[in-house]
Write a protein that holds these residues in place. Structure first.
Motif, PDB file in Angstrom:
ATOM      1  N   TYR A 133       2.199 -19.461  -3.275  1.00  0.00           N
ATOM      2  CA  TYR A 133       3.459 -19.909  -4.126  1.00  0.00           C
ATOM      3  C   TYR A 133       3.694 -18.732  -5.170  1.00  0.00           C
ATOM      4  O   TYR A 133       2.836 -17.928  -5.661  1.00  0.00           O
ATOM      5  CB  TYR A 133       3.093 -21.325  -4.703  1.00  0.00           C
ATOM      6  N   GLN A 154      10.638 -21.767 -14.163  1.00  0.00           N
ATOM      7  CA  GLN A 154      10.814 -22.067 -12.810  1.00  0.00           C
ATOM      8  C   GLN A 154       9.541 -22.903 -12.251  1.00  0.00           C
ATOM      9  O   GLN A 154       8.640 -22.905 -12.735  1.00  0.00           O
ATOM     10  CB  GLN A 154      11.167 -20.932 -11.869  1.00  0.00           C
ATOM     11  N   GLY A 155      10.018 -23.765 -11.172  1.00  0.00           N
ATOM     12  CA  GLY A 155       8.887 -24.539 -10.506  1.00  0.00           C
ATOM     13  C   GLY A 155       8.172 -23.597  -9.539  1.00  0.00           C
ATOM     14  O   GLY A 155       8.781 -22.557  -9.311  1.00  0.00           O
ATOM     15  N   LEU A 156       6.966 -23.948  -9.216  1.00  0.00           N
ATOM     16  CA  LEU A 156       6.488 -23.303  -8.090  1.00  0.00           C
ATOM     17  C   LEU A 156       7.503 -23.324  -6.938  1.00  0.00           C
ATOM     18  O   LEU A 156       7.940 -24.215  -6.385  1.00  0.00           O
ATOM     19  CB  LEU A 156       4.959 -23.976  -7.720  1.00  0.00           C
ATOM     20  N   GLN A 189      -3.358 -29.927  -1.202  1.00  0.00           N
ATOM     21  CA  GLN A 189      -3.550 -28.585  -1.516  1.00  0.00           C
ATOM     22  C   GLN A 189      -4.363 -28.431  -2.771  1.00  0.00           C
ATOM     23  O   GLN A 189      -3.551 -28.783  -3.687  1.00  0.00           O
ATOM     24  CB  GLN A 189      -2.173 -27.887  -1.427  1.00  0.00           C
ATOM     25  N   LEU A 210       2.967 -31.720 -13.182  1.00  0.00           N
ATOM     26  CA  LEU A 210       3.818 -31.292 -12.190  1.00  0.00           C
ATOM     27  C   LEU A 210       4.024 -32.484 -11.070  1.00  0.00           C
ATOM     28  O   LEU A 210       2.897 -32.949 -10.679  1.00  0.00           O
ATOM     29  CB  LEU A 210       3.444 -29.997 -11.306  1.00  0.00           C
ATOM     30  N   LEU A 262       5.180 -27.702  -0.165  1.00  0.00           N
ATOM     31  CA  LEU A 262       5.495 -28.469  -1.189  1.00  0.00           C
ATOM     32  C   LEU A 262       6.729 -28.103  -2.031  1.00  0.00           C
ATOM     33  O   LEU A 262       6.880 -26.687  -2.296  1.00  0.00           O
ATOM     34  CB  LEU A 262       4.559 -28.533  -2.211  1.00  0.00           C
ATOM     35  N   PHE A 316       8.424 -28.299  -5.758  1.00  0.00           N
ATOM     36  CA  PHE A 316       7.976 -28.734  -7.026  1.00  0.00           C
ATOM     37  C   PHE A 316       9.012 -28.980  -7.986  1.00  0.00           C
ATOM     38  O   PHE A 316      10.180 -28.151  -7.902  1.00  0.00           O
ATOM     39  CB  PHE A 316       6.875 -27.877  -7.573  1.00  0.00           C
ATOM     40  N   GLY A 317       8.941 -29.892  -9.020  1.00  0.00           N
ATOM     41  CA  GLY A 317       9.870 -29.865 -10.076  1.00  0.00           C
ATOM     42  C   GLY A 317       9.330 -28.931 -11.194  1.00  0.00           C
ATOM     43  O   GLY A 317       8.111 -28.127 -10.897  1.00  0.00           O
ATOM     44  N   LYS A 318       9.940 -28.829 -12.362  1.00  0.00           N
ATOM     45  CA  LYS A 318       9.698 -27.944 -13.228  1.00  0.00           C
ATOM     46  C   LYS A 318       8.666 -28.429 -14.183  1.00  0.00           C
ATOM     47  O   LYS A 318       8.108 -27.537 -14.925  1.00  0.00           O
ATOM     48  CB  LYS A 318      10.908 -27.345 -13.880  1.00  0.00           C
TER      49      LYS A 318
END
Lengths: 115, 110
Positions: free
Chosen positions: A35, A41-43, A104, B87, B98, B100-102
């Motif tokens: 990732y 920003q998000g992952l 994960q 998260l 996945l 993800f949100g921030k």
């Protein structure tokens, strides 16, 4: 026990250079993921390996990005001709499989800075 | 398009002041919703997986709940060591990726 190990922890390089990032998953974990986490920003999913199956490369942002996994264990993410927008934290995760009850587990990442 | 939205972006609490973090999602065929905790300079640390509406899971001062549209992470009597970014992530169908949100940056003051 040992968790996911990533190296280097930090990498600073000049624009246009190639970089290699390494990930050692948790022993016995067959699934491995990369990732990217950019500031604010998000992952963002990049690539997924599961056993001997063909990897899912659908998240790679450009053909400058590639990854391989040798012997079903260690993985290397390579970025060619780096650009400033590649600056981010690159996180590796592994799991026992891709089942629901197999979450994960992440390493601490490589912080990549492109000058 | 699958979306995960977390609110608030940042939350400051006094030690012992309980509150909740929100994660709303628009995903068709939700497979699982995950909560992680991330400390500065570290990778995300797994907390919970929730599979179906109505499910709840607890760990120490944290309790996660799930409805068909959102999940809440309730923090009861937080301590300064609970300070971190929380998260939320989802996956769907047979998809292992996945989304993800921030995140919500939680600060607990002593």
């Amino acid at each position: 026990g040992a968790g996911v190990s990533q190296s280097p922890s930090n990498k600073v390089t000049e624009k246009g250079k190639d970089v290699e990032l390494r990930c050692d998953p948790i022993s016995g974990h067959t699934a491995l993921y990369w990732y990217r986490q950019s500031l604010g920003q998000g992952l963002e999913f990049l690539i997924y390996f599961q056993g001997n199956s063909a990897p899912d490369k659908s998240g790679l942002p450009s053909d400058r990005f590639s990854a391989e996994r040798t012997g079903g264990s260690v993985s290397t993410l390579t970025i060619q001709r780096t650009q400033q927008e590649d600056s981010a934290v690159y996180l590796c995760a592994s799991s026992l499989g891709d089942g629901l009850n197999q979450p994960q587990h992440f390493g601490d990442g490589t912080r990549l800075s492109i000058l | 398009e699958d979306q995960v939205t977390q609110s608030p972006e940042a939350l400051r609490l006094q030690e012992g002041e309980s509150s909740s973090l929100n994660c709303s999602y628009t995903v068709s065929g939700l497979r699982g919703l995950f909560w992680y905790r991330q400390d500065p300079g570290k990778g995300p640390e797994f907390l919970f997986t929730l599979y179906s509406a109505g499910e709840e899971k607890e760990k120490e001062r944290l309790k996660a709940t799930l409805t068909k549209k959102e999940s809440f992470l309730h923090i009861t009597a937080p301590k300064p060591e609970d300070s971190a970014t929380y998260l939320c992530a989802v996956n769907k169908g047979s998809n292992y990726k996945l989304t993800f949100g921030k995140g919500t940056l939680l600060t607990v003051n002593p």
